[in-house]
Design a protein around this motif. Structure first.
Motif, PDB file in Angstrom:
ATOM      1  N   ASP A 190       0.912  -0.922   0.061  1.00  0.00           N
ATOM      2  CA  ASP A 190      -0.544   0.207   0.110  1.00  0.00           C
ATOM      3  C   ASP A 190       0.605   1.337  -0.023  1.00  0.00           C
ATOM      4  OD1 ASP A 190      -1.853  -1.230  -0.201  1.00  0.00           O
ATOM      5  OD2 ASP A 190      -2.062  -1.277   2.172  1.00  0.00           O
ATOM      6  N   GLU A 191       1.992   0.979   0.613  1.00  0.00           N
ATOM      7  CA  GLU A 191       2.793   2.543   0.724  1.00  0.00           C
ATOM      8  C   GLU A 191       3.604   2.943  -0.185  1.00  0.00           C
ATOM      9  OE1 GLU A 191       5.342   2.566   4.355  1.00  0.00           O
ATOM     10  OE2 GLU A 191       3.636   2.062   5.126  1.00  0.00           O
ATOM     11  N   LYS A 241       1.181   4.187  -2.502  1.00  0.00           N
ATOM     12  CA  LYS A 241       0.890   5.282  -1.873  1.00  0.00           C
ATOM     13  C   LYS A 241       1.925   6.671  -3.002  1.00  0.00           C
ATOM     14  CE  LYS A 241       2.768   6.802   1.692  1.00  0.00           C
ATOM     15  NZ  LYS A 241       2.451   6.468   2.779  1.00  0.00           N
ATOM     16  N   ASN A 242       2.908   5.875  -2.843  1.00  0.00           N
ATOM     17  CA  ASN A 242       4.197   6.767  -2.992  1.00  0.00           C
ATOM     18  C   ASN A 242       4.351   7.189  -4.566  1.00  0.00           C
ATOM     19  OD1 ASN A 242       4.803   6.686   0.163  1.00  0.00           O
ATOM     20  ND2 ASN A 242       6.865   4.906  -0.131  1.00  0.00           N
ATOM     21  N   ASP A 270       2.342   6.815  -6.602  1.00  0.00           N
ATOM     22  CA  ASP A 270       0.737   8.087  -6.757  1.00  0.00           C
ATOM     23  C   ASP A 270       1.189   9.020  -6.338  1.00  0.00           C
ATOM     24  OD1 ASP A 270      -1.742   8.669  -6.896  1.00  0.00           O
ATOM     25  OD2 ASP A 270      -1.607   8.733  -4.459  1.00  0.00           O
ATOM     26  N   ASP A 271       1.410   9.520  -4.902  1.00  0.00           N
ATOM     27  CA  ASP A 271       1.815  11.128  -4.822  1.00  0.00           C
ATOM     28  C   ASP A 271       2.820  11.828  -6.153  1.00  0.00           C
ATOM     29  OD1 ASP A 271       0.837  10.654  -2.514  1.00  0.00           O
ATOM     30  OD2 ASP A 271       2.463  10.208  -1.525  1.00  0.00           O
ATOM     31  N   ALA A 272       3.454  10.819  -6.658  1.00  0.00           N
ATOM     32  CA  ALA A 272       4.555  11.945  -7.671  1.00  0.00           C
ATOM     33  C   ALA A 272       3.820  12.693  -9.011  1.00  0.00           C
ATOM     34  CB  ALA A 272       5.341  10.913  -8.945  1.00  0.00           C
ATOM     35  N   GLN A 317       1.435  14.939  -8.347  1.00  0.00           N
ATOM     36  CA  GLN A 317       0.131  15.650  -7.039  1.00  0.00           C
ATOM     37  C   GLN A 317       1.177  17.540  -7.750  1.00  0.00           C
ATOM     38  OE1 GLN A 317      -2.272  15.124  -5.784  1.00  0.00           O
ATOM     39  NE2 GLN A 317      -2.670  12.912  -6.254  1.00  0.00           N
ATOM     40  N   MET A 369      -4.800   8.831 -10.843  1.00  0.00           N
ATOM     41  CA  MET A 369      -5.987   8.425 -10.532  1.00  0.00           C
ATOM     42  C   MET A 369      -6.047   7.286 -10.481  1.00  0.00           C
ATOM     43  SD  MET A 369      -7.824  10.842 -10.137  1.00  0.00           S
ATOM     44  CE  MET A 369      -9.124  12.155 -10.891  1.00  0.00           C
ATOM     45  N   GLY A 416      -4.440   5.790  -7.128  1.00  0.00           N
ATOM     46  CA  GLY A 416      -5.305   6.185  -6.178  1.00  0.00           C
ATOM     47  C   GLY A 416      -6.465   5.159  -5.840  1.00  0.00           C
ATOM     48  N   VAL A 417      -6.940   5.436  -7.033  1.00  0.00           N
ATOM     49  CA  VAL A 417      -8.126   4.418  -6.754  1.00  0.00           C
ATOM     50  C   VAL A 417      -8.145   3.198  -5.960  1.00  0.00           C
ATOM     51  CG1 VAL A 417     -10.449   3.260  -7.408  1.00  0.00           C
ATOM     52  CG2 VAL A 417      -9.584   6.017  -8.273  1.00  0.00           C
ATOM     53  N   SER A 438      -5.545   2.264  -4.626  1.00  0.00           N
ATOM     54  CA  SER A 438      -4.858   1.957  -3.196  1.00  0.00           C
ATOM     55  C   SER A 438      -5.934   2.451  -1.962  1.00  0.00           C
ATOM     56  CB  SER A 438      -3.473   2.895  -3.182  1.00  0.00           C
ATOM     57  OG  SER A 438      -3.950   4.349  -3.196  1.00  0.00           O
ATOM     58  N   ALA A 439      -6.905   3.421  -2.587  1.00  0.00           N
ATOM     59  CA  ALA A 439      -7.702   3.099  -1.754  1.00  0.00           C
ATOM     60  C   ALA A 439      -9.018   2.215  -1.990  1.00  0.00           C
ATOM     61  CB  ALA A 439      -8.824   4.339  -2.482  1.00  0.00           C
ATOM     62  N   ILE A 455      -6.784  -0.593   0.043  1.00  0.00           N
ATOM     63  CA  ILE A 455      -7.071   0.141   1.784  1.00  0.00           C
ATOM     64  C   ILE A 455      -8.194  -0.206   2.286  1.00  0.00           C
ATOM     65  CG2 ILE A 455      -7.163   1.951   3.064  1.00  0.00           C
ATOM     66  CD1 ILE A 455      -4.900   3.401   2.478  1.00  0.00           C
ATOM     67  N   ALA A 514       0.035  20.279  -1.476  1.00  0.00           N
ATOM     68  CA  ALA A 514       0.622  19.531  -3.136  1.00  0.00           C
ATOM     69  C   ALA A 514       2.339  18.806  -2.303  1.00  0.00           C
ATOM     70  CB  ALA A 514       0.750  20.141  -4.267  1.00  0.00           C
ATOM     71  N   ALA A 536       2.873  16.575   0.485  1.00  0.00           N
ATOM     72  CA  ALA A 536       2.433  15.502  -0.531  1.00  0.00           C
ATOM     73  C   ALA A 536       4.073  14.807  -1.213  1.00  0.00           C
ATOM     74  CB  ALA A 536       1.492  15.446  -1.908  1.00  0.00           C
ATOM     75  N   ARG A 578       6.661  11.953  -0.882  1.00  0.00           N
ATOM     76  CA  ARG A 578       7.334  10.812  -1.350  1.00  0.00           C
ATOM     77  C   ARG A 578       8.975  10.777  -1.629  1.00  0.00           C
ATOM     78  NH1 ARG A 578       8.950  11.717  -6.471  1.00  0.00           N
ATOM     79  NH2 ARG A 578       8.052  13.694  -6.572  1.00  0.00           N
ATOM     80  N   LEU A 627     -10.757   8.494   0.702  1.00  0.00           N
ATOM     81  CA  LEU A 627      -9.485   8.291   0.216  1.00  0.00           C
ATOM     82  C   LEU A 627     -10.008   8.200  -1.816  1.00  0.00           C
ATOM     83  CD1 LEU A 627     -10.037   4.852   1.763  1.00  0.00           C
ATOM     84  CD2 LEU A 627      -8.050   6.537   1.455  1.00  0.00           C
ATOM     85  N   PHE A 628     -11.000   8.472  -1.694  1.00  0.00           N
ATOM     86  CA  PHE A 628     -11.516   8.554  -3.332  1.00  0.00           C
ATOM     87  C   PHE A 628     -11.771   9.414  -4.294  1.00  0.00           C
ATOM     88  CE2 PHE A 628     -13.508   4.568  -1.970  1.00  0.00           C
ATOM     89  CZ  PHE A 628     -12.488   3.255  -2.412  1.00  0.00           C
ATOM     90  N   THR A 680      -3.843  13.687   0.048  1.00  0.00           N
ATOM     91  CA  THR A 680      -4.533  12.317  -0.349  1.00  0.00           C
ATOM     92  C   THR A 680      -4.117  11.205   0.735  1.00  0.00           C
ATOM     93  OG1 THR A 680      -5.887  12.980  -2.632  1.00  0.00           O
ATOM     94  CG2 THR A 680      -5.746  10.841  -1.291  1.00  0.00           C
ATOM     95  N   ALA A 681      -2.319  11.442   0.076  1.00  0.00           N
ATOM     96  CA  ALA A 681      -1.485  10.940   0.640  1.00  0.00           C
ATOM     97  C   ALA A 681      -2.217  11.068   2.656  1.00  0.00           C
ATOM     98  CB  ALA A 681      -0.248  11.185   0.293  1.00  0.00           C
ATOM     99  N   ARG A 692      -4.645   8.673   3.022  1.00  0.00           N
ATOM    100  CA  ARG A 692      -3.972   7.163   3.861  1.00  0.00           C
ATOM    101  C   ARG A 692      -3.185   6.812   4.128  1.00  0.00           C
ATOM    102  NH1 ARG A 692      -2.750   7.871  -2.561  1.00  0.00           N
ATOM    103  NH2 ARG A 692      -4.704   8.363  -3.182  1.00  0.00           N
ATOM    104  N   LEU A 750      -4.428   3.774   7.175  1.00  0.00           N
ATOM    105  CA  LEU A 750      -3.427   2.639   7.452  1.00  0.00           C
ATOM    106  C   LEU A 750      -3.289   2.890   8.406  1.00  0.00           C
ATOM    107  CD1 LEU A 750      -0.563   2.723   4.535  1.00  0.00           C
ATOM    108  CD2 LEU A 750      -2.542   0.924   5.009  1.00  0.00           C
ATOM    109  N   LEU A 756      -5.972   1.433  10.748  1.00  0.00           N
ATOM    110  CA  LEU A 756      -6.916  -0.013  10.914  1.00  0.00           C
ATOM    111  C   LEU A 756      -5.683  -0.824  11.135  1.00  0.00           C
ATOM    112  CD1 LEU A 756      -7.048  -0.274   7.117  1.00  0.00           C
ATOM    113  CD2 LEU A 756      -9.061  -0.401   9.092  1.00  0.00           C
TER     114      LEU A 756
END
Lengths: 568, 1156
Positions: free
Chosen positions: A3-4, A7-8, A10-12, A14, A51, A54-55, A57-58, A61, B569, B572, B576, B734-735, B741-742, B745, B749, B752
């Motif tokens: 997941d992480e 996530k990482n 995905d952040d690129a 942003q 995108m 992102g979806v 990973s959501a 989770i 931004a 995030a 990263r 999340l969506f 968003t990070a 998440r 995490l 949970l």
């Protein structure tokens, strides 16, 4: 982990994805304008990719969360708290004690006239104390002795053993220590030390008899272990009746005794019944007539704080100048919904019926006395079990007793025989039964009280007097039971046990022999199995109307445990 | 060797024909990875108008082409390598000279004067430098050292130094302002304290006489030291401003670090002071270092402070080097030390110079324009930050917080009626607290747990939390506990409101968050069941989140959405890459203010550390998840997460001694503080909805018959109303694409992971009370995950509604649909907590007040699991123990009281209480977990040890009242009183039976139960007032012959003399940690049964009994230091600071050592 990483990845995009927002021209923005086009084209390309990740990973989770919830519901979750059994702590066995009343004596202040024929003093009075101490299964008799209440050794039954052999497998080898003291002059205490962690089994019995004087008749009592709460029934303080409550404190702690008195009309408030101080090693006598005069049926609850006390009532009857008997009233079972009394011996039913009609002889007939401590009225169902089964009472056997009062049910319609009385109610009550002898008004009469006792278990020890008529009466209200009894002789041997099968709803009487082999019988070891069995020792005198009934007392406690938990 | 000499000799002869004495100059170039600079340096050397007679090169193990360059320039024979790179410049010079140009024999002709000219690889002399230097030294024979004016490498107008000086504290000073331009203003300088070693011209014989540079000073300070000694040898040092040297400033990986400078400074101080002053100087240096450390922490530069501190220590722990240096210095000293005094810079001048430096230094080149920095930004670092959070025209920003707090306070006051007037609160997991903070502190910091028969172990970390609480209450811990219960909800509201400010700028969402947190089921249940740990954790958790978010610089910066979006931004992006946001590449890198936009905040990290310590002490089961989360975050964030490491320190320090004492029973580490209280853990789906206790769907609401089981599944409805909207918004976060968003998440995490770990940990039994084994409470984990999900929900809500706002802006009047939707959502969000609080308050009001005062046996779990927990906390109407027992319990007797509670079915509960009764602070998780054995899920209680068995036996003996004397056990337990507590009449009989127990004297019925006094056995002087003591003396036969007054743990009393074979017996479990001395003489430890005893000689004396742990002192110091430093670090500094992020000290040092 995955997941992480997602996530990482995905952040690129942003920062790049945000560029359209930066429309506002500001000094710092201007300087960077030149970089902008290249970044935004690159951004839009990776934006859609971002995108999707992102979806994804959501979803991952949420799936992890859902999976955890689902998985945890399938296996047992943490409980949060579980109760375990409370640990049982061994109660160290104390000394076994039997506190015996002193022989019956006249109330202080009784006028002793000059006429020898009508002297209240009994010249023929005899008293005897018989004590039996049972050994442990290995045959070791615990250290035991008889002492006067106020101190002073009277007799030693057995020395304290120097070593206690461990019981071996196989049938127990029983022995006993026996003592017999006659005459008895003062209140005495029979005591036996524990063996190992078990309380000794001890029984002692005081009997008194006289053939003349005011206190004519037979009186006997088991020497009782002192307690802090006891019920005594059968006292009578009406004209000619004398009831003296003797409270003995054998402990080292002063006892403060309070008496709750229940009479026919309900509870009796007596100012002198509270805070009676009984010093250690003394007996305090209370003439109940002073507290509740004129009560023909009196129940007393003895409560003590401080040291426990042994309480007995010396009850004697004088009808005009004719003595009507003497008896010790001993405490019976505490309040309960079921009370059973054994050894209710009825002789000459016709004579009793006639006697009951006479004035002053109402207490000369067999009767059942019931006291209800609570405020609720008790509807008591009474059953009688004779030798041949259940006997119906003439009035149907149902009696209603007012809450807080004492009621008496006369058993004058019952045919002769030995009975066991079973009384039950949905309200707890206490009960005792009166046994009488002598059906003619001109004859000497005597009476006895059989208090309610608990069912027999194993190894009850019964001490018996060495003379007179002695019988054991066993009643089995229902079912079937076996009673075995083994004689204990004066030389300390325990004889062979005799088993006896008892049918339900019957009462059996065993006449006891004077001797077993060469030796005088000093007591019995009684055990019962099967359905509940109740027993009493009935005593009499040959050729006389004397009678006394003694309930078989509880067996020694054995190893006692108390659940004790340790907190903070 | 000879070869090298010959190589240099001819040129020297050629060059010195004109002057009286032949001058022979050997240039020594030392290089270390100087490949970038060497070409220019070597070229400058060869371009000298008066070239050196000889030149040698020394390379100190360079990894680049430095050596080749030197060989090329000087010939292979004149360049050497010197491999002890660490021994520094001076050693390299010495080695080079020895190998390539040995000193001429002293018998050499007097006409030749040899000089050496030291050159750095990164310092290029001007063409006339050597000539100017020689010119200066030729004029004055007493000058043996001459130096150059140092200018910038690239900028020859930029002054670096013109001669050096020192302060009175041996600091190396240039006294040049920042960016000072060379305008010839110092060209008149001549004699100076010292000169820079780059371009230092030294007479060879003086060099030999002074034995070169001090090897103890490998880098900075060596030039100062050499010149110092030169002065003291009776020679002069001059700077020749006309000789210019172009020196590289701020060379990467240079030796001139601030810590090396500090080290040199201390070394110089010790070296050049009279011998008698050395210890004072050392102490002064140490003290100064501590002060510097504290100051650096105050100004949030702990890294700098620590490097200075360690440098000081490093300088102080090498006495051999100092001694060697002093010896060398003493050998050459010709004049009095005070000679140099006049050349040193007065303190006033140093200060003035510092000030001007600070004023002059510009913000670092990467800082944003000043206009941005002046804007008020909330950072948590200044007092007025929160006020500045959202300054707009809609009125005061805190209205929402106040409103939420008021609602919560109203609910709390209604629900906890009667607590206000109470002295102490008890019930559930709660007990009264000790009277004074000192006692609470003693219980928290003790190594001997004074509970029951005592046991070794450290006090709970939660004890310190209680102590702080008692301090807040002005010393009355019980009153503050009552207030804590009442204020828990408003405080939670305010905390959540502040925390939400780091995630959203929307006021309505902040208000909703405050209400949600105040009405969280965990909190309401924690209050009702008296679970103080879970309660404190719940209150503090938002602050922990806030502080952690700020510590990593992830908080939103400004109220404007546009800017916060860019901030998100950048956050995030930075997350990263795992490095700090690089300016210039991101849209809006608002740098400078710590706490936001990727700038880590030390203040927030320290605050996070303190709050984390409180949270983990209150809910130790969260220690693992929080620590793992913070470590992961710190690792992933890299440079930006550096401050987060500090936030782990206070927790570590707090738990260290405790952890050491539970090494053998680690399950204690998970145990909740307070009385172990059974509960019914909720399944995970209910925990996700925020419910810690299990409820059945149609179980109804606890205590509310209207909403009882039946018609509608009220329990499910209320639970969904409270939990579902938050959960949905969190899912939405999340969506929804967009900013942060990070972070959402990460929140998910972590939430949970927390729930999962709590679920796993829940299988471990951690505490026993009576016969109930309990595990860690689910509440803290539910609180933590709830906080995180609430954070995610805030992000989601902001995304949903800020997006809609902007999109619908033009058409707002026509299409109010989204506004309506937003309103509906807010209403739904508010309805949940309001309904929850309402139900809770109503339930508490309707619930009949149960009997209080006596600690009820732990209630069995309810069969019908309705939603919520009944109120168990009530004001304690009387003391735990009767006053008589308390008197003796707190007096010198330290008599204990055996409290027996008669329970159901003839069972008895017992506890051996000390002092005024067992208090919350004296409880120990070590004690409560001690008796549990077995694998997780299958735990059971061990069989008793002899002390517990003794206690159980005493209780059995007393309640059974078989005429057996319980005093042997009671005496060993130190119990002088027996109290029977009971609610029903059955106890009356028990009480009258106990009256008959030998040795117990009935005192009577008190408010706290029936009381008996235990009469001492067979003591000759046993009067009516005598009672059992904690410490007594027994004779050889084991009977008590005397008593000794004592304190709670330690004993200090005089003991009379007596016969041989006596023992002194302490009514505590025996442990090797107990020691006793009589008149200073160690007593032989022994035991008496299970109790600790010591053999007592016949003679009496002053007896001291102690319980000591060898680690106690050091761990205590460590704790104090860490916590104190963290507190200092956490204090916001309102004072204006230099925007470079450097403290004053560091700024000036940078300048001073820019070119060592």
């Amino acid at each position: 982990m995955s997941d992480e990483q997602k996530k990482n990845a995905d952040d690129a995009p942003q920062p790049a994805g945000k560029t359209p927002v930066e429309d506002k021209p500001s000094s710092k923005e201007k300087s960077r304008r030149s970089e902008k086009p290249s970044r935004s084209t690159q951004g839009s390309r990776s934006s859609s990719k971002g995108m999707i990740t992102g979806v994804l990973s959501a979803v991952v989770i949420l799936a992890a969360g859902g999976g955890a919830v689902a998985a945890s519901s399938m296996v047992p979750g943490p409980s949060g708290g579980t109760s375990t059994d409370v640990q049982q702590a061994d109660v160290p066995a104390g000394r076994a004690l039997g506190v015996c009343p002193e022989p019956a004596r006249l109330v202080n202040g009784t006028v002793v006239g000059t006429d020898a024929d009508f002297s209240p003093v009994s010249t023929t009075a005899t008293s005897a104390l018989n004590a039996v101490v049972l050994s442990n299964p290995a045959g070791t008799v615990p250290g035991s002795k008889v002492t006067a209440l106020g101190g002073g050794n009277v007799a030693e039954i057995a020395k304290t053993p120097t070593s206690t052999p461990t019981p071996t497998a196989g049938p127990p080898v029983l022995a006993a220590g026996v003592a017999s003291i006659s005459p008895v002059t003062s209140p005495t205490v029979v005591e036996a030390g524990p063996i190992g962690n078990e309380q000794a089994s001890l029984a002692a019995h005081l009997s008194y008899s006289a053939t003349d004087g005011d206190l004519r008749g037979l009186a006997s009592a088991q020497c009782q272990p002192p307690s802090n709460d006891a019920w005594l029934l059968g006292a009578n303080t009406s004209v000619g009746r004398t009831a003296v409550l003797n409270l003995s404190n054998s402990s080292e702690t002063p006892a403060t005794v309070s008496l709750d008195l229940y009479g026919y009309g309900g509870q009796i408030q007596a100012p002198g019944a509270r805070g009676l101080l009984v010093a250690p090693g003394t007996t305090r006598s209370v003439n109940l007539a002073g507290l509740a005069p004129g009560e023909s049926q009196l129940a007393i609850r003895v409560r003590s704080t401080g040291g426990p006390v042994a309480g007995t009532i010396q009850q004697s009857v004088l009808r005009g100048l004719a003595p009507g008997g003497v008896e010790y009233l001993s405490p019976g079972d505490g309040p309960s919904n079921l009370q059973v009394m054994s050894g209710v011996d009825i002789q000459d039913a016709e004579g009793i019926k006639a006697l009951s009609a006479k004035s002053g002889f109402t207490d000369a007939v067999p009767a059942l006395q019931i006291a209800v401590p609570g405020s609720t009225d008790a509807v008591v169902q009474v059953s009688l079990y004779g030798a041949n089964g259940e006997r119906k009472l003439p009035n149907g056997g149902v009696v209603t007793v007012k809450g807080g009062s004492v009621a008496t049910l006369n058993l004058d319609g019952v045919p002769a025989g030995s009975y066991t009385i079973r009384a039950s109610s949905d309200v707890s009550f206490v009960a005792s039964s009166r046994v009488t002898r002598g059906a003619k008004a001109e004859d000497a009469t005597d009476f006895a009280w059989s208090p309610a006792s608990s069912r027999l278990g194993s190894q009850h020890l019964v001490a018996v007097p060495r003379d007179g008529l002695r019988s054991l009466s066993f009643g089995v209200p229902e079912g079937r039971a076996t009673v075995s009894y083994a004689p204990v002789t004066a030389d300390g041997k325990v004889g062979k046990a005799v088993d006896m099968d008892l049918a339900g709803g019957t009462t059996s009487v065993i006449e006891l022999p004077a001797k077993a082999g060469d030796s005088v019988i000093a007591g019995y070891v009684v055990s019962a199995s099967g359905d509940p069995v109740y027993g009493a020792l009935v005593l009499g005198k040959q050729g006389r109307n004397d009678v006394s009934v003694v309930a078989i007392q509880d067996a020694a406690a054995g190893l006692e445990k108390v659940p004790v938990s340790v907190g903070y | 060797m000879g070869r090298a000499f010959r190589a240099g000799a001819p040129s020297a002869k050629e060059a010195s024909g004109l002057i009286l004495k032949e001058v022979h100059v050997t240039a020594v170039v030392v290089s270390h990875d100087g490949g970038n600079y060497l070409p220019r340096t070597l070229a400058a050397l060869s371009d000298q108008t008066r070239s050196a007679d000889a030149a040698i090169g020394v390379d100190t193990g360079s990894t680049d082409n430095s050596l080749d360059l030197l060989r090329e320039a000087f010939g292979p024979g004149n360049a050497t390598t010197f491999h002890q790179a660490k021994s520094g410049f001076g050693a390299a010079v010495r080695a080079g000279l020895q190998e390539l140009a040995p000193a001429a024999a002293p018998s050499g002709d007097s006409r030749s004067v040899e000089w050496i000219w030291l050159l750095h690889d990164d310092a290029a002399p001007a063409p006339d430098a050597l000539a100017e230097l020689l010119h200066a030294v030729e004029r004055a024979p007493s000058v043996t050292v001459a130096g150059c004016k140092q200018l910038g490498w690239d900028n020859d107008r930029h002054l670096v130094d013109v001669g050096l000086s020192t302060s009175r504290w041996a600091e190396r000073l240039t006294l040049i302002d920042a960016d000072e331009v060379d305008q010839g203003q110092y060209d008149a300088r001549s004699d100076t304290f010292a000169v820079n070693s780059a371009g230092m011209l030294i007479r060879r014989d003086v060099w030999e006489q002074l034995d070169g540079f001090d090897p103890a000073l490998p880098g900075s300070g060596d030039d100062v030291d050499f010149c110092w000694r030169n002065w003291l040898a009776g020679n002069r040092v001059v700077v020749v401003p006309s000789a210019r040297m172009f020196h590289v400033e701020h060379r990467p990986h240079g030796l001139g670090t601030s810590s090396a400078a500090r080290k040199a400074q201390i070394h110089l101080r010790l070296k050049h002071t009279p011998w008698w002053n050395v210890p004072f100087q050392a102490l002064g240096a140490l003290f100064g270092a501590i002060v510097r450390l504290v100051l650096s922490i105050l100004v949030k530069e702990p890294g700098y402070g620590f490097s200075q501190f360690t440098a000081t220590l490093a300088a102080l722990i090498r006495p051999v080097a100092v001694a060697r240096g002093r010896r060398a210095a003493a050998k050459t000293r010709r004049v009095h030390r005070s000679v140099v005094r006049g050349l040193q810079t007065p303190t006033r001048e140093v200060r003035a110079n510092r000030r001007s430096l600070l004023e002059a230094i510009r913000p670092a080149e990467d800082s944003a324009p000043v206009s941005d920095l002046l804007a008020p930004e909330p950072s948590g670092d200044a007092a007025d930050d929160f006020a500045a959070l959202a300054t707009n025209e809609r009125g005061w920003v805190g209205t929402g917080a106040v409103a939420a707090a008021c609602v919560a306070l109203a609910a709390a006051l209604v629900g906890l009626l009667g607590l206000l007037r109470s002295g102490a609160v008890t019930g559930g997991g709660l007990l009264p607290l000790s009277g004074s903070p000192a006692e609470i502190w003693a219980n928290a910091s003790t190594w001997w747990i004074s509970l029951g028969a005592g046991l070794p172990g450290h006090g709970d970390p939660f004890g310190y939390v209680l102590w702080v609480l008692s301090i807040f209450g002005g010393g009355d811990a019980n009153a503050s506990m009552a207030w804590l219960l009442i204020l828990a909800m408003p405080l939670s509201a305010v905390g959540a409101w502040f925390a939400s400010g780091a995630l959203t700028a929307k006021r309505r969402f902040r208000t909703v968050a405050a209400l949600l947190w105040a009405g969280a089921p965990t909190l309401l249940i924690a209050i009702n069941e008296g679970r103080v740990g879970a309660l404190v954790a719940h209150i503090m958790m938002p602050l922990l989140l806030l502080a952690l978010v700020r510590a990593s610089g992830s908080a939103i910066g400004q109220s404007s959405t546009a800017q916060s979006s860019t901030a998100g931004a950048s956050t995030a992006g930075a997350a990263r890459r795992g490095e700090s946001a690089v300016p210039g590449r991101l849209p809006a890198p608002l740098r400078g203010k710590p706490g936001i936009n990727g700038t880590p905040s030390w203040t927030a990290a320290a605050a996070a550390g303190l709050v984390m310590a409180v949270v983990t002490a209150s809910a130790p089961s969260l220690l693992g998840p929080i620590a793992v989360a913070v470590i992961l975050a710190a690792v992933v964030l890299g440079q930006r997460g550096k401050t987060m490491w500090w936030s782990l320190l206070p927790t570590l320090a707090l738990f260290l001694p405790y952890g050491i004492s539970v090494l053998d029973r680690p399950r204690s580490l998970l145990a909740d503080p307070g009385l172990p209280l059974a509960f019914d853990a909720a399944p995970l789906w209910q925990q996700l909805l925020g419910q810690p206790l299990a409820f059945s769907i149609d179980g109804g609401l606890t205590g509310l018959s209207v909403f009882g089981p039946g018609a509608a599944p009220w329990a499910l409805i209320l639970a969904l109303l409270i939990g579902a909207p938050v959960l949905l918004l969190a899912v939405a976060s999340l969506f929804l694409p967009g900013k942060r968003t990070a972070l959402a998440r990460v929140f998910w995490l972590a939430a949970l992971a927390t729930l999962a770990s709590a679920w796993l940990v829940g299988h471990v039994a951690t505490g026993v009370n009576n016969n109930v084994i309990v595990g860690p409470f689910t509440g803290p984990a539910v609180s933590a995950s709830g906080m995180l999900l609430l954070g995610a929900a805030l992000l989601g809500a902001e995304k949903l509604f800020s997006a809609s706002r902007r999109a619908s802006d033009p058409a707002r009047r026509k299409l109010p649909l989204r506004r309506v939707a937003s309103g509906v959502v807010v209403t739904l969000l508010v309805a949940g907590p309001l309904a929850g609080m309402g139900a809770w308050a109503a339930q508490n009001v309707l619930q009949p007040s149960t009997s209080t005062g006596s600690p009820a046996a732990p209630a069995a779990r309810q069969a019908a699991s309705s939603l919520g927990a009944p109120r168990q906390v009530w004001p304690a109407e009387s003391g735990t123990l009767p006053a008589t027992a308390v008197d003796r319990g707190q007096g010198p007797e330290r008599t204990r009281t055996l409290v027996i509670t008669s329970g159901e079915q003839g069972a008895f509960t017992s506890s051996l209480m000390r002092g005024a009764g067992t208090t919350l602070d004296s409880l120990s998780t070590i004690a409560s977990a001690r008796t549990i054995i077995g694998a997780p899920g299958r735990e059971e209680i061990t069989s008793d040890d002899s002390a517990t068995a003794s206690l159980r036996r005493a209780v059995a003996t007393i309640v059974a009242s078989t005429g057996v004397d319980p005093r042997p056990d009671l005496e060993q337990l130190g119990a002088g009183f027996v109290v029977l507590k009971a609610a029903d009449n059955a106890a009356q009989l028990t009480a009258s039976r106990i009256d008959a127990v030998p040795g117990l004297v009935a005192v009577g019925q008190t408010d706290a139960g029936w009381l008996w006094r235990v009469t001492p056995r067979g003591q000759p002087a046993a009067g009516a007032a005598e009672t059992a003591h904690r410490v007594r003396i027994i004779d050889a036969q084991g009977s008590t012959v005397g008593t000794v007054p004592s304190d709670d743990v330690n004993v200090s009393a005089s003991v009379p003399s007596g016969e041989e074979g006596r023992k002194i017996v302490v009514a505590e479990r025996s442990d090797p940690g107990w020691t006793a001395t009589l008149d200073g003489k160690q007593l032989q430890a022994t035991t008496s049964g299970w109790s600790q005893a010591f053999e007592l000689p016949a003679g009496g004396g002053q007896l001291e009994i102690r319980y000591a742990n060898p680690w106690a002192v050091w761990l205590g110091i460590l704790q104090v230091v860490v916590i104190a430093l963290t507190v200092l670090l956490a204090i916001p500094m309102p004072a204006r600071r230099s925007r470079t992020g450097m403290s004053r000290d560091e700024v000036s040092l940078r300048k001073e050592y820019s070119s060592v």
